[in-house]
Design a protein around this motif. Sequence first.
Motif, PDB file in Angstrom:
ATOM      1  N   TYR A 157       0.823  -1.315  -0.001  1.00  0.00           N
ATOM      2  CA  TYR A 157      -0.093   0.220  -0.170  1.00  0.00           C
ATOM      3  C   TYR A 157       0.784   1.280   0.050  1.00  0.00           C
ATOM      4  N   PHE A 158       2.008   1.287   0.346  1.00  0.00           N
ATOM      5  CA  PHE A 158       2.973   2.378   0.259  1.00  0.00           C
ATOM      6  C   PHE A 158       3.742   2.269  -0.951  1.00  0.00           C
ATOM      7  N   SER A 159       3.901   1.451  -1.930  1.00  0.00           N
ATOM      8  CA  SER A 159       4.216   1.496  -3.202  1.00  0.00           C
ATOM      9  C   SER A 159       3.313   1.902  -4.305  1.00  0.00           C
ATOM     10  N   GLY A 160       3.673   2.797  -5.528  1.00  0.00           N
ATOM     11  CA  GLY A 160       2.998   3.116  -6.539  1.00  0.00           C
ATOM     12  C   GLY A 160       2.358   4.437  -6.083  1.00  0.00           C
ATOM     13  N   HIS A 193      -3.201   2.441  -5.849  1.00  0.00           N
ATOM     14  CA  HIS A 193      -3.774   2.063  -4.654  1.00  0.00           C
ATOM     15  C   HIS A 193      -5.269   1.959  -4.616  1.00  0.00           C
ATOM     16  N   PHE A 194      -5.902   2.837  -5.148  1.00  0.00           N
ATOM     17  CA  PHE A 194      -7.373   2.653  -5.190  1.00  0.00           C
ATOM     18  C   PHE A 194      -7.807   1.489  -5.947  1.00  0.00           C
ATOM     19  N   GLN A 195      -7.193   1.152  -7.222  1.00  0.00           N
ATOM     20  CA  GLN A 195      -7.511   0.107  -8.061  1.00  0.00           C
ATOM     21  C   GLN A 195      -7.359  -1.020  -7.141  1.00  0.00           C
ATOM     22  N   ARG A 196      -6.413  -1.090  -6.720  1.00  0.00           N
ATOM     23  CA  ARG A 196      -6.027  -2.481  -5.898  1.00  0.00           C
ATOM     24  C   ARG A 196      -7.145  -2.530  -4.737  1.00  0.00           C
ATOM     25  N   ILE A 197      -7.325  -1.623  -4.149  1.00  0.00           N
ATOM     26  CA  ILE A 197      -8.263  -1.766  -2.773  1.00  0.00           C
ATOM     27  C   ILE A 197      -9.633  -2.014  -3.404  1.00  0.00           C
ATOM     28  N   ALA A 198     -10.271  -1.335  -4.616  1.00  0.00           N
ATOM     29  CA  ALA A 198     -11.429  -1.673  -5.099  1.00  0.00           C
ATOM     30  C   ALA A 198     -11.452  -2.996  -5.642  1.00  0.00           C
ATOM     31  N   LYS A 199     -10.445  -3.580  -6.151  1.00  0.00           N
ATOM     32  CA  LYS A 199     -10.394  -4.595  -6.605  1.00  0.00           C
ATOM     33  C   LYS A 199     -10.497  -5.909  -5.519  1.00  0.00           C
ATOM     34  N   ASP A 200      -9.811  -5.706  -4.396  1.00  0.00           N
ATOM     35  CA  ASP A 200      -9.952  -6.551  -3.120  1.00  0.00           C
ATOM     36  C   ASP A 200     -11.249  -6.611  -2.610  1.00  0.00           C
ATOM     37  N   ALA A 201     -11.955  -5.177  -2.877  1.00  0.00           N
ATOM     38  CA  ALA A 201     -13.442  -5.306  -2.094  1.00  0.00           C
ATOM     39  C   ALA A 201     -14.309  -5.915  -3.075  1.00  0.00           C
ATOM     40  N   GLY A 202     -14.098  -6.433  -4.462  1.00  0.00           N
ATOM     41  CA  GLY A 202     -15.024  -6.868  -5.207  1.00  0.00           C
ATOM     42  C   GLY A 202     -15.651  -5.926  -6.127  1.00  0.00           C
ATOM     43  N   TYR A 203     -15.195  -4.593  -6.188  1.00  0.00           N
ATOM     44  CA  TYR A 203     -15.837  -3.527  -6.977  1.00  0.00           C
ATOM     45  C   TYR A 203     -15.402  -3.666  -8.349  1.00  0.00           C
ATOM     46  N   LYS A 204     -16.425  -3.456  -9.291  1.00  0.00           N
ATOM     47  CA  LYS A 204     -16.208  -3.577 -10.767  1.00  0.00           C
ATOM     48  C   LYS A 204     -16.721  -2.544 -11.150  1.00  0.00           C
ATOM     49  N   PRO A 205     -15.884  -1.656 -12.252  1.00  0.00           N
ATOM     50  CA  PRO A 205     -16.270  -0.684 -12.817  1.00  0.00           C
ATOM     51  C   PRO A 205     -17.430  -0.515 -13.659  1.00  0.00           C
ATOM     52  N   HIS A 206     -18.303   0.220 -13.925  1.00  0.00           N
ATOM     53  CA  HIS A 206     -19.462   0.415 -14.564  1.00  0.00           C
ATOM     54  C   HIS A 206     -18.979   0.312 -16.064  1.00  0.00           C
TER      55      HIS A 206
END
Length: 132
Positions: free
Chosen positions: A41-44, A49-62
């Motif tokens: 979470y401290f690299s990049g 970071h947002f994309q990684r967290i969103a993906k981990d949470a199961g979010y799929k872009p519209h």
Amino acid sequence: MKESHFQEPYNDLMGDIIKKHAEEGGMDNLPGKGKPLSQDYFSGDTLQHFQRIAKDAGYKPHWLNLQQEIREDVLLLADCYEADITVDLEERLEEINKKVTKYNRSCPRPMQKGPVSLETIKNVLAKRGESL
């Protein structure tokens, strides 16, 4: 007459919502609370970071959902065309192209697509025939 230097207070709607949620105890039982963050979470950059967290949470872009809808619509239209059901063909192509326009407005530029035509439908059927 002097201009007024009055500035309206900054309104942070999301900050207010999060603060209220925390005050009501909504942040007390979050997974990983009190544990150190992983070094990933401290690299990049922030977007990564947002994309990684969103993906981990199961979010799929519209736009990904829209991409799937367009694919299903094209395959359905190809099935109809193959079965020689051409009623409302132009109207259905127009509806698909409205979705393509909406998709192109929300997806990353390199992933944008061109309009769907009768030629596109014929290409889908030709590819299907090759894979059989």
